[in-house]
Motif scaffolding. Structure first.
Motif, PDB file in Angstrom:
ATOM      1  N   HIS A   1      -3.522  -8.451  -0.030  1.00  0.00           N
ATOM      2  CA  HIS A   1      -2.397  -7.503  -0.067  1.00  0.00           C
ATOM      3  C   HIS A   1      -2.698  -6.230   0.711  1.00  0.00           C
ATOM      4  O   HIS A   1      -1.792  -5.570   1.228  1.00  0.00           O
ATOM      5  N   ASP A   2      -3.998  -5.871   0.805  1.00  0.00           N
ATOM      6  CA  ASP A   2      -4.344  -4.656   1.543  1.00  0.00           C
ATOM      7  C   ASP A   2      -4.253  -4.845   3.055  1.00  0.00           C
ATOM      8  O   ASP A   2      -4.313  -3.867   3.820  1.00  0.00           O
ATOM      9  N   ASP A   3      -4.100  -6.087   3.513  1.00  0.00           N
ATOM     10  CA  ASP A   3      -3.952  -6.359   4.944  1.00  0.00           C
ATOM     11  C   ASP A   3      -2.489  -6.486   5.360  1.00  0.00           C
ATOM     12  O   ASP A   3      -2.203  -6.656   6.559  1.00  0.00           O
ATOM     13  N   ILE A   4      -1.576  -6.413   4.411  1.00  0.00           N
ATOM     14  CA  ILE A   4      -0.151  -6.625   4.695  1.00  0.00           C
ATOM     15  C   ILE A   4       0.580  -5.288   4.651  1.00  0.00           C
ATOM     16  O   ILE A   4       0.636  -4.643   3.599  1.00  0.00           O
ATOM     17  N   PRO A   5       1.147  -4.843   5.750  1.00  0.00           N
ATOM     18  CA  PRO A   5       1.917  -3.594   5.737  1.00  0.00           C
ATOM     19  C   PRO A   5       3.150  -3.729   4.837  1.00  0.00           C
ATOM     20  O   PRO A   5       3.774  -4.781   4.788  1.00  0.00           O
ATOM     21  N   ASP A   6       3.474  -2.643   4.138  1.00  0.00           N
ATOM     22  CA  ASP A   6       4.652  -2.617   3.248  1.00  0.00           C
ATOM     23  C   ASP A   6       4.634  -3.815   2.300  1.00  0.00           C
ATOM     24  O   ASP A   6       5.623  -4.542   2.164  1.00  0.00           O
ATOM     25  N   VAL A   7       3.494  -4.014   1.644  1.00  0.00           N
ATOM     26  CA  VAL A   7       3.290  -5.227   0.864  1.00  0.00           C
ATOM     27  C   VAL A   7       4.322  -5.394  -0.245  1.00  0.00           C
ATOM     28  O   VAL A   7       4.777  -6.517  -0.516  1.00  0.00           O
ATOM     29  N   TYR A   8       4.727  -4.309  -0.891  1.00  0.00           N
ATOM     30  CA  TYR A   8       5.685  -4.427  -1.995  1.00  0.00           C
ATOM     31  C   TYR A   8       7.066  -4.838  -1.484  1.00  0.00           C
ATOM     32  O   TYR A   8       7.772  -5.627  -2.125  1.00  0.00           O
ATOM     33  N   MET A   9       7.448  -4.331  -0.323  1.00  0.00           N
ATOM     34  CA  MET A   9       8.719  -4.721   0.277  1.00  0.00           C
ATOM     35  C   MET A   9       8.675  -6.175   0.719  1.00  0.00           C
ATOM     36  O   MET A   9       9.648  -6.919   0.550  1.00  0.00           O
ATOM     37  N   VAL A  10       7.553  -6.587   1.273  1.00  0.00           N
ATOM     38  CA  VAL A  10       7.389  -7.975   1.690  1.00  0.00           C
ATOM     39  C   VAL A  10       7.495  -8.911   0.498  1.00  0.00           C
ATOM     40  O   VAL A  10       8.173  -9.945   0.539  1.00  0.00           O
ATOM     41  N   ARG A  11       6.842  -8.545  -0.590  1.00  0.00           N
ATOM     42  CA  ARG A  11       6.896  -9.377  -1.797  1.00  0.00           C
ATOM     43  C   ARG A  11       8.330  -9.505  -2.314  1.00  0.00           C
ATOM     44  O   ARG A  11       8.777 -10.587  -2.702  1.00  0.00           O
ATOM     45  N   SER A  12       9.060  -8.396  -2.304  1.00  0.00           N
ATOM     46  CA  SER A  12      10.443  -8.407  -2.781  1.00  0.00           C
ATOM     47  C   SER A  12      11.332  -9.263  -1.889  1.00  0.00           C
ATOM     48  O   SER A  12      12.183 -10.029  -2.376  1.00  0.00           O
ATOM     49  N   LEU A  13      11.137  -9.164  -0.577  1.00  0.00           N
ATOM     50  CA  LEU A  13      11.949  -9.944   0.357  1.00  0.00           C
ATOM     51  C   LEU A  13      11.681 -11.439   0.211  1.00  0.00           C
ATOM     52  O   LEU A  13      12.613 -12.256   0.249  1.00  0.00           O
ATOM     53  N   ILE A  14      10.419 -11.804   0.047  1.00  0.00           N
ATOM     54  CA  ILE A  14      10.074 -13.215  -0.151  1.00  0.00           C
ATOM     55  C   ILE A  14      10.764 -13.757  -1.400  1.00  0.00           C
ATOM     56  O   ILE A  14      11.324 -14.872  -1.398  1.00  0.00           O
ATOM     57  N   GLU A  15      10.749 -12.977  -2.460  1.00  0.00           N
ATOM     58  CA  GLU A  15      11.389 -13.422  -3.701  1.00  0.00           C
ATOM     59  C   GLU A  15      12.899 -13.552  -3.522  1.00  0.00           C
ATOM     60  O   GLU A  15      13.506 -14.523  -4.018  1.00  0.00           O
ATOM     61  N   ASP A  16      13.506 -12.617  -2.817  1.00  0.00           N
ATOM     62  CA  ASP A  16      14.952 -12.696  -2.571  1.00  0.00           C
ATOM     63  C   ASP A  16      15.299 -13.922  -1.722  1.00  0.00           C
ATOM     64  O   ASP A  16      16.295 -14.611  -1.992  1.00  0.00           O
ATOM     65  N   ILE A  17      14.499 -14.184  -0.707  1.00  0.00           N
ATOM     66  CA  ILE A  17      14.749 -15.349   0.142  1.00  0.00           C
ATOM     67  C   ILE A  17      14.632 -16.638  -0.670  1.00  0.00           C
ATOM     68  O   ILE A  17      15.461 -17.550  -0.546  1.00  0.00           O
ATOM     69  N   ARG A  18      13.619 -16.716  -1.508  1.00  0.00           N
ATOM     70  CA  ARG A  18      13.463 -17.906  -2.354  1.00  0.00           C
ATOM     71  C   ARG A  18      14.680 -18.108  -3.245  1.00  0.00           C
ATOM     72  O   ARG A  18      15.187 -19.228  -3.378  1.00  0.00           O
ATOM     73  N   ASN A  19      15.150 -17.034  -3.857  1.00  0.00           N
ATOM     74  CA  ASN A  19      16.297 -17.140  -4.765  1.00  0.00           C
ATOM     75  C   ASN A  19      17.557 -17.594  -4.024  1.00  0.00           C
ATOM     76  O   ASN A  19      18.307 -18.450  -4.523  1.00  0.00           O
ATOM     77  N   VAL A  20      17.799 -17.029  -2.849  1.00  0.00           N
ATOM     78  CA  VAL A  20      18.987 -17.403  -2.073  1.00  0.00           C
ATOM     79  C   VAL A  20      18.913 -18.871  -1.664  1.00  0.00           C
ATOM     80  O   VAL A  20      19.888 -19.618  -1.765  1.00  0.00           O
ATOM     81  N   ARG A  21      17.757 -19.300  -1.218  1.00  0.00           N
ATOM     82  CA  ARG A  21      17.601 -20.681  -0.769  1.00  0.00           C
ATOM     83  C   ARG A  21      17.728 -21.664  -1.933  1.00  0.00           C
ATOM     84  O   ARG A  21      18.354 -22.724  -1.790  1.00  0.00           O
TER      85      ARG A  21
END
Length: 213
Positions: A115-135
């Motif tokens: 997680h420390d290597d991923i910029p804006d990690v909390y936003m990335v996590r939220s977007l991944i979860e939203d994409i999963r839910n939509v799909r």
């Protein structure tokens, strides 16, 4: 998942799907020097400090946990790219946007271990979860459209986890519709089964007496 799977269907548990995803190739930047690794899945290295190398995901995670490298975030795992994918998913109720086949497992492993290597990690996590839910909502909506005349279903760009969840329901649904709409086939199968249960000598004709010696 595995707990609700039919033993006759090839269904993987979530850890099993994740295990398969760990062979995906990813880029790391080592902070040590190390000789090449000759593995069953291929040869990787040698490794030199600050020189990027490509390795399997499982090896990247293992080195990261030991503080021997940083992991470069894949191009698709950024806020800009994920935002575009999410908007496109919402605008196209019948289409799935192309993502890596193991995007769910790869993102989870990286978010948990790098997680420390991923910029804006909390936003990335939220977007991944939203994409999963939509799909997943699209998948459910698509399954509701299955009718008795459906002989095949094509869902393009599904991920490994999505396929794993859909497959058991899809197979059972199509089998149920097929049986419901083809009673004559069921009757024929029942007759064949009954015929198979007859004594072995039922179709051999009349018995003949043995000749006396």
């Amino acid at each position: 998942m595995a707990g609700q799977s039919d033993p006759h269907l090839s269904i993987f548990s979530a850890p099993e799907v994740e295990f398969l995803a760990e062979d995906e190739i990813i880029e790391i930047v080592p902070n040590i020097s190390m000789d090449a690794l000759n593995l069953l899945c291929g040869d990787f290295g040698p490794f030199f400090p600050q020189i990027a190398s490509k390795v399997p995901l499982w090896l990247a995670v293992a080195l990261k946990r030991r503080g021997k490298c940083t992991i470069r975030t894949p191009d698709w795992l950024t806020v800009d790219k994920l935002t575009q994918v999410l908007e496109a998913e919402r605008e196209s109720p019948r289409e799935f946007q192309p993502l890596p086949f193991h995007y769910v497992e790869i993102s989870r492993l990286l978010l948990d271990n790098a997680h420390d290597d991923i910029p804006d990690v909390y936003m990335v996590r939220s977007l991944i979860e939203d994409i999963r839910n939509v799909r997943f909502h699209k998948v459910e909506t698509g399954l509701e459209s299955i009718s008795g005349r459906t002989h095949a279903v094509k869902l393009k760009n599904l991920s490994a986890m999505e396929v794993n969840i859909v497959r058991p329901f899809m197979v059972r649904a199509l089998q149920a519709f097929y049986k419901h709409d083809s009673p004559q086939i069921i009757q024929q199968n029942d007759n064949n089964n009954n015929g198979n249960n007859r004594p072995l000598g039922a179709e051999r004709g009349p018995r003949r007496d043995l000749r006396p010696r």
